[in-house]
Design a protein around this motif. Structure first.
Motif, PDB file in Angstrom:
ATOM      1  N   ASP A 264       0.843  -1.189   0.000  1.00 15.51           N
ATOM      2  CA  ASP A 264       0.000   0.000   0.000  1.00 15.51           C
ATOM      3  C   ASP A 264       0.882   1.243   0.000  1.00 15.51           C
ATOM      4  OD1 ASP A 264       0.995   0.108   2.601  1.00 15.51           O
ATOM      5  OD2 ASP A 264      -0.874  -0.524   3.545  1.00 15.51           O
ATOM      6  N   GLU A 265       0.291   2.378   0.280  1.00 17.96           N
ATOM      7  CA  GLU A 265       1.033   3.633   0.244  1.00 17.96           C
ATOM      8  C   GLU A 265       2.151   3.671   1.280  1.00 17.96           C
ATOM      9  OE1 GLU A 265       0.992   6.357  -1.840  1.00 17.96           O
ATOM     10  OE2 GLU A 265      -0.142   4.928  -3.053  1.00 17.96           O
ATOM     11  N   ASP A 266       1.969   2.982   2.395  1.00 15.44           N
ATOM     12  CA  ASP A 266       3.033   2.966   3.394  1.00 15.44           C
ATOM     13  C   ASP A 266       4.246   2.187   2.875  1.00 15.44           C
ATOM     14  OD1 ASP A 266       3.238   3.786   6.457  1.00 15.44           O
ATOM     15  OD2 ASP A 266       4.378   1.942   6.168  1.00 15.44           O
ATOM     16  N   THR A 267       3.989   1.111   2.144  1.00 13.64           N
ATOM     17  CA  THR A 267       5.088   0.374   1.502  1.00 13.64           C
ATOM     18  C   THR A 267       5.815   1.283   0.526  1.00 13.64           C
ATOM     19  OG1 THR A 267       3.508  -1.483   1.458  1.00 13.64           O
ATOM     20  CG2 THR A 267       5.670  -1.839   0.442  1.00 13.64           C
ATOM     21  N   LYS A 268       5.031   2.010  -0.249  1.00 15.44           N
ATOM     22  CA  LYS A 268       5.618   2.930  -1.226  1.00 15.44           C
ATOM     23  C   LYS A 268       6.466   3.984  -0.530  1.00 15.44           C
ATOM     24  CE  LYS A 268       4.312   5.958  -5.090  1.00 15.44           C
ATOM     25  NZ  LYS A 268       3.167   6.494  -5.886  1.00 15.44           N
ATOM     26  N   GLN A 269       5.958   4.512   0.577  1.00 13.24           N
ATOM     27  CA  GLN A 269       6.710   5.527   1.311  1.00 13.24           C
ATOM     28  C   GLN A 269       8.023   4.958   1.834  1.00 13.24           C
ATOM     29  OE1 GLN A 269       4.759   7.013   4.822  1.00 13.24           O
ATOM     30  NE2 GLN A 269       6.093   8.787   4.988  1.00 13.24           N
ATOM     31  N   TYR A 270       7.993   3.735   2.349  1.00 18.81           N
ATOM     32  CA  TYR A 270       9.209   3.101   2.864  1.00 18.81           C
ATOM     33  C   TYR A 270      10.257   2.987   1.762  1.00 18.81           C
ATOM     34  CZ  TYR A 270      12.221  -0.388   5.134  1.00 18.81           C
ATOM     35  OH  TYR A 270      13.303  -1.069   5.673  1.00 18.81           O
ATOM     36  N   LEU A 271       9.837   2.485   0.605  1.00 20.88           N
ATOM     37  CA  LEU A 271      10.779   2.330  -0.506  1.00 20.88           C
ATOM     38  C   LEU A 271      11.267   3.688  -1.004  1.00 20.88           C
ATOM     39  CD1 LEU A 271       8.963  -0.573  -2.375  1.00 20.88           C
ATOM     40  CD2 LEU A 271      11.164  -0.725  -1.185  1.00 20.88           C
ATOM     41  N   THR A 272      10.392   4.658  -1.010  1.00 26.31           N
ATOM     42  CA  THR A 272      10.778   6.000  -1.455  1.00 26.31           C
ATOM     43  C   THR A 272      11.808   6.607  -0.514  1.00 26.31           C
ATOM     44  OG1 THR A 272       8.603   6.340  -2.473  1.00 26.31           O
ATOM     45  CG2 THR A 272       9.922   8.301  -2.025  1.00 26.31           C
ATOM     46  N   ILE A 273      11.586   6.472   0.785  1.00 29.82           N
ATOM     47  CA  ILE A 273      12.536   6.981   1.772  1.00 29.82           C
ATOM     48  C   ILE A 273      13.914   6.375   1.557  1.00 29.82           C
ATOM     49  CG2 ILE A 273      13.156   6.857   4.235  1.00 29.82           C
ATOM     50  CD1 ILE A 273      10.151   7.204   4.836  1.00 29.82           C
TER      51      ILE A 273
END
Length: 765
Positions: A264-273
């Motif tokens: 989800d978006e939290d996964t995306k945020q983790y990878l983006t960070i």
């Protein structure tokens, strides 16, 4: 709190979980007939396996992985095996980390020599080398390699990156060698079990609490054994990705094959960070997905949990334990006596009860499970309410990577922790496998790590030393710490849900990690230390085998740590014969000498082309039941065999099998293998993976004759008849699960090394 479905289940629109028993309800819900076989293709698992499958069948999978990883307990042996098998370069990214043998407390230069060898291998073959103290293996892979729809294989059992959309598998080194040489990971399509998360955890509940709650429900009954755990459901949205990682890594302790989570978006945020936004892809089950089983987890009802010695599945809520301290701890003491098998050791837990409370001596938060950023910063928040740590209690904290350490330092958390009396150390896996922080004799340690097997804390019962570990979440360890070492659930001290920002700084990796993928330097030589030895020669399988029983263990489960101890023993990991001296040393100290005696008989037979004189009576017995073998007595290969009820729970270390093999082992016999990875290790080291239904009627030092074994393998026989040779002759009925064509060839060749050498020889003819 947790409910296991009796049969399979359908997940509809990733919301409604409906038991297969209620398919009529499902069809009424969907307004159309349900095609179960089509619904099996609706899982996240199916799409990822299909993407990586090299065969034309989704029933018999032949998988290739996107990258690999090993640590310094395993990579020397893997590289030596691959080198002996004809390796010229690493065809996919291969990460060599140095997080298990970072301390040189024993063995002189051994650890440093292995690290130098690893760097030279990364340069020669084009690998990625992570120096000691920089990151533990799985945190580095989370931060730099894992991504959605990828598959990663690692020579560590806790290779799990499902929360990042990666199906990761922990296997023995032989399976990594196959990937290096362009071969595949061959398995039948696995069952897939839905882990349906609902609700939101209470304040103070951490990932280890949820993981232990699940393990306690599914390990002993084998509910997810060798299956894929697919995490779905609305509760996932209430967990940060760092939190999910902490649950995911513990799925290994369920004995599952691998794991995968919806993203989800939290996964995306983790990878983006972490600078890898392109590695994100939304992964969700299709509108109707069928699962071979389902586990419903109400996160809101999970309590602060503890896994008592000596297994992560020995789970209780801390509240229930505190209410029944004497009875529960006495029960553990009784079971411990069976495991310890040493009358000189009087193992005690009940002596730690003070004023009807449990007093522990040590706390540790470390590794791929406990050393995550959120675990440490939430523990620090709890610790900040205490003036200092009790003088009779110690707390050590190991951030899982330098970037995590840097972020904690930047926020002032490291100094705050140290001010309380906690010791903050560098990234190291030692507390997980017995190479650091061993408590004093009869001490009890509470740890947010991965395992609490017997002796895995580094103690040596053979020397009269005995300690124990209980697994807990970092938050409850912190709560216990501020209560002067009195066991305390975090739910009693945490009243809200903290949220913390995280910034990833990869500069330390840029400066310290060697990135050599696709840039092999064939002219560079491998650098060998004096302890690094090549694998000894191993013979191909004889037409018939005569097995001498060298050990018989009737425990419910035999871990890989019992087959070959971790900790200090592992200093000899790069010396096959040196390490083999410790095989079963903490469980059956007489095994090595028995195995060597059998190996000497085989050497006498093979080199002198005679029947060993001490086996004359045994051979006469063989002739009486199998006259056809009289003219080919020299084709009976002699070797050792061990019997365990259920061997191989725990570590992926191939040494659990290879040490038996280099001592002349030819087979294992068991009721069932605890894990696929241990059975694979047995096969890759050229040993026969026997199973039997009946209780064993043979004893240590008995002989078992199995005629025409080579022919049976070649023709695909699954049921094998042998003969126990003693004062009387008894039939023994053995079997094995189906062997793939490659597995047959490996066993016939005598080892994966031999198999690859033979293949190269044929190709060059």
């Amino acid at each position: 709190m947790i409910n296991l479905f009796n049969k399979g289940a359908f997940l509809v629109d990733n919301k409604e979980l409906i038991s297969e028993e209620n398919i009529a309800e499902l069809e009424n819900y969907s307004k159309e007939p349900i095609d179960k076989e089509q619904a099996k293709k609706g899982t996240i698992t199916y799409d990822i396996l299909k993407k990586h499958n090299q065969s034309d069948s989704m029933k018999s999978l032949r998988l290739k992985f996107d990258s690999m990883t090993s640590h310094d307990l395993t990579y020397v042996g893997i590289i030596q095996t691959a080198k002996a098998s004809g390796m010229t370069e690493f065809p996919i990214p291969y990460v060599l980390t140095n997080c298990h043998n970072s301390l040189c407390a024993v063995g002189g230069t051994i650890n440093g020599d292995d690290h130098t060898f690893g760097m030279s291998a990364a340069k020669r073959y084009g690998g990625i080398f992570v120096p000691p103290h920089v990151a533990v293996i799985h945190q580095f892979m989370r931060e730099t390699m894992a991504g959605c729809e990828k598959m990663i294989i690692g020579s560590d059992s806790h290779t799990r990156y499902g929360a990042l959309g990666t199906m990761a598998v922990g296997e023995g080194g032989g399976e990594l060698v196959k990937q290096i040489l362009g071969d595949t990971y061959d398995i039948e399509y696995p069952d897939v079990v839905a882990i349906y998360l609902d609700g939101k955890p209470q304040p103070g509940i951490g990932p280890q609490d949820i993981a232990l709650a699940i393990i306690g429900q599914v390990f002993k009954n084998g509910y997810v054994k060798n299956k894929v755990m697919e995490f779905v459901g609305p509760g996932i949205a209430n967990l940060s990705t760092d939190f999910r990682n902490g649950i995911d890594v513990m799925t290994t302790e369920t004995a599952c094959l691998t794991s995968i989570w919806q993203t989800d978006e939290d996964t995306k945020q983790y990878l983006t960070i972490h600078g890898r936004a392109d590695d994100y892809k939304e992964l969700q089950p299709k509108s109707v997905a069928y699962y071979d089983g389902a586990v419903y987890v109400d996160l809101s009802k999970v309590e602060s949990m503890i896994a008592l010695p000596f297994h992560p599945s020995n789970v209780f809520s801390i509240k229930a334990l505190n209410e029944n301290l004497s009875d529960i701890l006495h029960g553990v003491e009784v079971e411990a006596k069976k495991l310890i098998n040493n009358p000189k050791i009087d193992f005690k837990l009940t002596d730690k009860i003070q004023n009807n409370q449990l007093k522990v001596q040590q706390g540790i938060i470390a590794g791929c499970a406990g050393g995550n950023y959120n675990n440490i910063i939430e523990a620090a928040e709890i610790l900040s309410s205490a003036g200092s740590i009790d003088k009779d209690y110690s707390l050590s904290i190991y951030p899982s990577s330098i970037p995590v350490y840097m972020e904690l330092a930047q926020k002032g958390i490291v100094s705050e922790l140290m001010a309380t009396g906690a010791i903050v150390k560098t990234a190291f896996c030692g507390p997980c496998f017995g190479a650091g922080d061993t408590p004093s004799n009869n001490g009890l340690s509470i740890r947010h790590t991965t395992r609490n097997f017997i002796n895995r804390d580094g103690s040596k019962p053979g020397n009269g030393q005995m300690t124990s570990v209980a697994l807990m979440d970092a938050r409850s360890i912190a709560a216990t710490t501020i209560n002067n070492g009195i066991l305390t659930p975090a739910t009693e001290v945490v009243k809200d849900y903290p949220v913390y920002d995280y910034t990833f700084d990869g500069s330390a990796y840029e400066k310290r990690v060697y990135q050599g993928f696709l840039e092999p330097h064939e002219e560079d030589e491998l650098v060998y230390g004096p302890n690094i030895k090549d694998w000894p020669n191993m013979s191909s399988l004889g037409d018939h085998v005569l097995l001498r029983v060298c050990s018989k263990i009737l425990d419910d489960v035999t871990t890989t740590d019992e087959l070959i101890p971790s900790g200090e023993t592992s200093s000899y990991r790069s010396n096959p014969l040196g390490l083999a001296e410790y095989t079963l040393s903490r469980r059956d100290p007489e095994y090595v000498e028995r195995a060597k005696a059998v190996a000497a008989l085989e050497i006498d037979r093979a080199e002198n082309n005679v029947v060993p004189s001490e086996l004359s009576a045994v051979y006469n017995q063989i002739k009486s039941i199998y006259p056809n073998v009289e003219h080919e007595l020299q084709s009976i290969e002699i070797g050792g065999v061990i019997y365990c009820t259920k061997p191989g729970d725990g570590s992926a270390r191939e040494q659990a099998a290879s040490c038996q093999r280099v001592l002349g082992g030819l087979a294992n016999i068991c009721k069932e293998y605890a894990t696929k990875r241990y059975r694979s290790n047995v096969i890759n080291w050229g040993m026969l993976p026997f199973q039997m239904v009946e209780s064993p009627e043979f004893e240590v030092d008995d002989y078992i004759f199995i005629p025409d074994i080579k022919k049976a393998i070649a023709t695909g026989e699954k049921k094998i008849t042998g003969y126990i040779i003693g004062d009387t002759i008894k039939e023994i009925h053995l079997y094995w699960e189906a062997l793939t064509d490659n597995e047959k060839a490996i066993v016939l060749s005598g080892s994966l090394i031999n198999y690859n050498r033979d293949k190269i020889s044929l190709e060059n003819q």
